[in-house]
Motif scaffolding. Structure first.
Motif, PDB file in Angstrom:
ATOM      1  N   LEU A   1       0.826  -1.205   0.000  1.00  0.00           N
ATOM      2  CA  LEU A   1       0.000   0.000   0.000  1.00  0.00           C
ATOM      3  C   LEU A   1       0.861   1.257   0.000  1.00  0.00           C
ATOM      4  CD1 LEU A   1      -2.582  -1.151   2.699  1.00  0.00           C
ATOM      5  CD2 LEU A   1      -2.778  -1.355   0.222  1.00  0.00           C
ATOM      6  N   GLN A   2       0.321   2.318  -0.585  1.00  0.00           N
ATOM      7  CA  GLN A   2       0.945   3.643  -0.696  1.00  0.00           C
ATOM      8  C   GLN A   2       2.206   3.596  -1.566  1.00  0.00           C
ATOM      9  OE1 GLN A   2       0.270   7.203   2.145  1.00  0.00           O
ATOM     10  NE2 GLN A   2       2.093   6.190   2.909  1.00  0.00           N
ATOM     11  N   LYS A   3       2.068   2.970  -2.739  1.00  0.00           N
ATOM     12  CA  LYS A   3       3.162   3.005  -3.715  1.00  0.00           C
ATOM     13  C   LYS A   3       3.302   4.404  -4.311  1.00  0.00           C
ATOM     14  CE  LYS A   3       2.462  -1.777  -5.237  1.00  0.00           C
ATOM     15  NZ  LYS A   3       2.099  -2.624  -6.389  1.00  0.00           N
ATOM     16  N   THR A   4       2.188   5.123  -4.388  1.00  0.00           N
ATOM     17  CA  THR A   4       2.196   6.495  -4.895  1.00  0.00           C
ATOM     18  C   THR A   4       1.397   7.370  -3.931  1.00  0.00           C
ATOM     19  OG1 THR A   4       0.195   6.127  -6.220  1.00  0.00           O
ATOM     20  CG2 THR A   4       2.313   5.721  -7.290  1.00  0.00           C
ATOM     21  N   TYR A   5       1.534   8.661  -4.095  1.00  0.00           N
ATOM     22  CA  TYR A   5       0.755   9.599  -3.282  1.00  0.00           C
ATOM     23  C   TYR A   5       0.515  10.877  -4.084  1.00  0.00           C
ATOM     24  CZ  TYR A   5       5.208  11.983  -2.386  1.00  0.00           C
ATOM     25  OH  TYR A   5       6.400  12.643  -2.534  1.00  0.00           O
ATOM     26  N   ILE A   6      -0.485  11.652  -3.651  1.00  0.00           N
ATOM     27  CA  ILE A   6      -0.845  12.913  -4.304  1.00  0.00           C
ATOM     28  C   ILE A   6      -0.052  14.038  -3.657  1.00  0.00           C
ATOM     29  CG2 ILE A   6      -2.709  14.491  -4.902  1.00  0.00           C
ATOM     30  CD1 ILE A   6      -2.960  11.810  -6.239  1.00  0.00           C
ATOM     31  N   SER A   7       0.612  14.853  -4.473  1.00  0.00           N
ATOM     32  CA  SER A   7       1.463  15.922  -3.939  1.00  0.00           C
ATOM     33  C   SER A   7       0.652  16.926  -3.123  1.00  0.00           C
ATOM     34  CB  SER A   7       2.202  16.630  -5.076  1.00  0.00           C
ATOM     35  OG  SER A   7       1.265  17.175  -5.997  1.00  0.00           O
ATOM     36  N   ASP A   8      -0.434  17.442  -3.689  1.00  0.00           N
ATOM     37  CA  ASP A   8      -1.313  18.369  -2.971  1.00  0.00           C
ATOM     38  C   ASP A   8      -2.663  18.379  -3.667  1.00  0.00           C
ATOM     39  OD1 ASP A   8      -1.349  20.734  -4.986  1.00  0.00           O
ATOM     40  OD2 ASP A   8       0.786  20.346  -4.669  1.00  0.00           O
ATOM     41  N   CYS A   9      -3.646  18.971  -3.018  1.00  0.00           N
ATOM     42  CA  CYS A   9      -5.013  18.926  -3.551  1.00  0.00           C
ATOM     43  C   CYS A   9      -5.225  19.905  -4.697  1.00  0.00           C
ATOM     44  CB  CYS A   9      -6.018  19.197  -2.437  1.00  0.00           C
ATOM     45  SG  CYS A   9      -5.950  20.877  -1.783  1.00  0.00           S
ATOM     46  N   ILE A  10      -4.268  20.777  -4.953  1.00  0.00           N
ATOM     47  CA  ILE A  10      -4.413  21.756  -6.034  1.00  0.00           C
ATOM     48  C   ILE A  10      -3.906  21.173  -7.359  1.00  0.00           C
ATOM     49  CG2 ILE A  10      -3.854  24.068  -6.825  1.00  0.00           C
ATOM     50  CD1 ILE A  10      -5.668  23.938  -4.345  1.00  0.00           C
ATOM     51  N   SER A  11      -2.629  20.798  -7.392  1.00  0.00           N
ATOM     52  CA  SER A  11      -2.077  20.243  -8.632  1.00  0.00           C
ATOM     53  C   SER A  11      -2.475  18.788  -8.834  1.00  0.00           C
ATOM     54  CB  SER A  11      -0.545  20.353  -8.615  1.00  0.00           C
ATOM     55  OG  SER A  11      -0.001  19.527  -7.592  1.00  0.00           O
TER      56      SER A  11
ATOM     57  N   LYS B   1      -0.850  16.133  -8.493  1.00  0.00           N
ATOM     58  CA  LYS B   1       0.167  15.379  -9.217  1.00  0.00           C
ATOM     59  C   LYS B   1       0.473  14.084  -8.472  1.00  0.00           C
ATOM     60  CE  LYS B   1       4.883  15.753 -11.012  1.00  0.00           C
ATOM     61  NZ  LYS B   1       6.090  16.613 -11.100  1.00  0.00           N
ATOM     62  N   VAL B   2       0.470  12.974  -9.209  1.00  0.00           N
ATOM     63  CA  VAL B   2       0.756  11.666  -8.615  1.00  0.00           C
ATOM     64  C   VAL B   2       2.265  11.446  -8.613  1.00  0.00           C
ATOM     65  CG1 VAL B   2       0.386   9.175  -8.793  1.00  0.00           C
ATOM     66  CG2 VAL B   2      -1.460  10.757  -9.383  1.00  0.00           C
ATOM     67  N   ILE B   3       2.830  11.162  -7.436  1.00  0.00           N
ATOM     68  CA  ILE B   3       4.273  10.979  -7.281  1.00  0.00           C
ATOM     69  C   ILE B   3       4.533   9.563  -6.783  1.00  0.00           C
ATOM     70  CG2 ILE B   3       6.346  11.762  -6.055  1.00  0.00           C
ATOM     71  CD1 ILE B   3       5.056  14.515  -5.838  1.00  0.00           C
ATOM     72  N   ARG B   4       5.518   8.905  -7.380  1.00  0.00           N
ATOM     73  CA  ARG B   4       5.895   7.566  -6.933  1.00  0.00           C
ATOM     74  C   ARG B   4       6.595   7.664  -5.579  1.00  0.00           C
ATOM     75  NH1 ARG B   4       6.169   2.675  -8.998  1.00  0.00           N
ATOM     76  NH2 ARG B   4       5.474   3.450 -11.024  1.00  0.00           N
ATOM     77  N   ASN B   5       6.177   6.826  -4.660  1.00  0.00           N
ATOM     78  CA  ASN B   5       6.734   6.828  -3.307  1.00  0.00           C
ATOM     79  C   ASN B   5       8.019   6.009  -3.299  1.00  0.00           C
ATOM     80  OD1 ASN B   5       7.243   6.916  -0.586  1.00  0.00           O
ATOM     81  ND2 ASN B   5       5.446   5.750   0.030  1.00  0.00           N
ATOM     82  N   THR B   6       9.145   6.711  -3.224  1.00  0.00           N
ATOM     83  CA  THR B   6      10.446   6.037  -3.182  1.00  0.00           C
ATOM     84  C   THR B   6      11.087   6.166  -1.810  1.00  0.00           C
ATOM     85  OG1 THR B   6      11.511   8.041  -4.051  1.00  0.00           O
ATOM     86  CG2 THR B   6      10.844   6.348  -5.647  1.00  0.00           C
ATOM     87  N   GLY B   7      10.263   6.403  -0.799  1.00  0.00           N
ATOM     88  CA  GLY B   7      10.779   6.535   0.561  1.00  0.00           C
ATOM     89  C   GLY B   7      10.336   7.802   1.248  1.00  0.00           C
ATOM     90  N   GLN B   8       9.622   8.680   0.521  1.00  0.00           N
ATOM     91  CA  GLN B   8       9.159   9.926   1.133  1.00  0.00           C
ATOM     92  C   GLN B   8       8.122   9.647   2.229  1.00  0.00           C
ATOM     93  OE1 GLN B   8       9.153   9.059  -2.063  1.00  0.00           O
ATOM     94  NE2 GLN B   8       9.363  10.786  -3.467  1.00  0.00           N
TER      95      GLN B   8
END
Length: 541
Positions: A260-270, A272-279
């Motif tokens: 779970l949580q391989k990706t996440y949304i940067s913010d509710c405005i843009s 943008k889907v970002i790959r979770n590499t440890g963030q």
């Protein structure tokens, strides 16, 4: 001759004509409404807004309908994702709309920057936006300050809602609750219990993909084979993509787990889907459902994929970055090395007078001549293959002995620490003996008047047991880290058991399973290193 001054004639105004013209031209009014979800209650609100604005515009004799623009189930934080809103703005720029009605600032836009930019653009065109809830007309002088403040409140509300939703989803992840998208998940469908259910026909395809990859096939070769066999993809089509095959090989769901949580949304405005590499933390739910491949097979594929990706090119001239792509067509591309400089050999096609000759050459000699490698020979492919087959056949007569040696090598791979003599079985046996001794000492100390001696013996037993448990943990850790090596040796033993005692034809897949390295000593002699540590000196044929 004097010219007479110009004569000016005043034509009086006719107010009744101007008012009549103003009355004849009705204002073209459009309405914009939006709901943020596609729930049934929200869709009812959406229809109610359409009916409300239709009635309001058509009952005002000074207005005429310029259209009702409505986005349903769409976010208000980005205008790019609202096609009806953008269509309305285009008509405004074409001067086909005079007034825009909307319920509130939050319905118009929850992004403060977008809200102000569009309002300013419409105001320059002389188009008013009327927000009914806040009672604001954007053509009025003090409207922008109010809109800025209220727009910021609307954006803050979106950010607060987004944070609450995000917290809820992550809390569900911590508890192991999963949401699986089945529309693009090959070989699985949603079962009656809500968990993934295996589609048997497609599961056989998945196992075949894993087996092909571990046997040395590239993603391109797997793709071509699937299309040649006319196996339908996840949507039922006949074309496969490299991305789809890589996804099957790297998706942990095929071994029964869910990450779970391989990706996440940067913010509710843009958004943008970002790959979770440890963030952010990830959550692995093991044994969530029935797997299609064994976990050790899945781990072996990940290790093999990492090995191929980390491959170094022997030629800095042709690969300035130092990296190389995996060569899967020919087994010797990664196995034939120069005995003089240690560089890999490359397959070349020479043409002379219309005749082709297939040879293998040291990459250093090909790129730099004799500058670094002076005496490496050029080997014709057919005699080289015959020599390698002869080396394999020379040990195939003792196939059972060879398999035992390979199995022994596999056990050596499982050794916990270099120099460690105890195996897992030895440790478990000794721990059992210590448990028995502990029970006997406890019973004896209960009967004895002075338990001092028993206490000392118990302490010694506990210390020995603690050391053995540490050794056991090290063995199990190394077993996991050696999954790839174990898998290769197991495959080599299986290939050896199934192979004939005499191999007459060159088989790229079989060579990958049996041969580890081939060293070119000279034009007349090579050394073939088989899986399991066996090496054979062989004359060229």
């Amino acid at each position: 001759m004097r010219k007479s001054p110009p004569k000016v004639i005043t034509i009086p105004a006719k107010p009744e004509v101007a008012s009549r013209q103003a009355i004849q031209r009705q204002l073209r009014v459009a309405a914009y409404c939006r709901v943020s979800t596609d729930d049934e209650e929200q869709l009812t609100s959406y229809e109610a807004q359409q009916n409300y604005y239709t009635d309001k515009i058509m009952t005002n004799w000074e207005w005429t309908m310029a259209g009702i623009f409505a986005d349903e189930g769409i976010t208000g934080t980005s205008a790019r994702k609202r096609p009806e809103f953008l269509k309305m703005i285009r008509l405004c720029k074409q001067k086909k709309i005079d007034i825009v009605l909307t319920k509130s600032i939050s319905r118009f836009a929850r992004n403060t920057v977008d809200c102000l930019n569009y309002i300013r653009a419409l105001r320059e065109l002389g188009i008013a936006v009327i927000f009914e809830k806040e009672n604001i007309n954007t053509l009025e002088a003090d409207s922008e300050i109010l809109i800025t403040m209220l727009g910021a409140f609307a954006q803050a509300e979106s950010e607060s809602i987004s944070a609450n939703v995000r917290w809820g989803k992550r809390q569900a992840m911590r508890e192991g609750k999963t949401i699986i998208q089945y529309n693009r998940l090959y070989a699985y469908e949603k079962g009656e219990d809500g968990k993934p259910k295996i589609i048997r026909e497609q599961a056989d395809v998945v196992r075949s993909i894993y087996d092909q990859y571990l046997s040395g096939a590239s993603l391109r070769m797997i793709k071509d084979r699937l299309e040649a066999e006319q196996i339908p993809n996840v949507t039922g089509g006949s074309q496969w993509t490299i991305t789809a095959i890589r996804s099957i090989l790297t998706n942990e769901k095929y071994c029964g787990d869910v990450l779970l949580q391989k990706t996440y949304i940067s913010d509710c405005i843009s958004r943008k889907v970002i790959r979770n590499t440890g963030q952010l933390p990830m959550y692995l739910v093991q044994n969530h459902h029935e797997g299609i491949v064994e976990r050790k097979t899945f781990d072996a594929v990940q290790a093999e994929m990492a090995r191929r990706s980390a491959g170094k090119s022997p030629s800095k001239k042709n690969a300035p970055t130092g990296m190389t792509s995996y060569a899967s067509k020919y087994a010797l591309s990664e196995r034939l090395i120069c005995g003089e400089c240690g560089t890999l050999y490359r397959r070349c096609t020479w043409s002379k007078q219309g005749r082709k000759r297939i040879v293998w050459r040291c990459v250093s000699r090909l790129d730099y001549g004799t500058k670094y490698c002076h005496n490496s020979p050029t080997l014709d492919e057919e005699p080289l293959q015959k020599a390698i087959l002869a080396a394999i056949n020379s040990v195939m007569s003792q196939k059972s002995t060879l398999i035992r040696q390979i199995t022994s090598a596999m056990e050596m791979e499982l050794a916990p620490v270099p120099g460690e003599s105890m195996s897992l079985a030895d440790i478990e046996r000794r721990l059992g003996e210590l448990n028995d001794q502990t029970r006997e000492l406890v019973a004896e100390s209960a009967r004895a008047e002075d338990a001092t001696a028993c206490t000392a013996q118990l302490r010694a037993i506990m210390n020995e047991a603690a050391v053995l448990k540490e050794k056991r943990a090290l063995i199990e850790e190394q077993r996991q880290s050696n999954a790839q090596a174990v898998r290769r040796i197991e495959d080599a033993a299986a290939a050896m058991a199934q192979a004939s005692t005499h191999i007459s034809e060159w088989d790229e897949a079989l060579i990958r399973q049996l041969v580890d390295t081939v060293k070119v000593n000279s034009a007349e002699k090579i050394t073939v290193f088989l899986r399991g540590g066996i090496q054979v000196e062989q004359d060229m044929i």
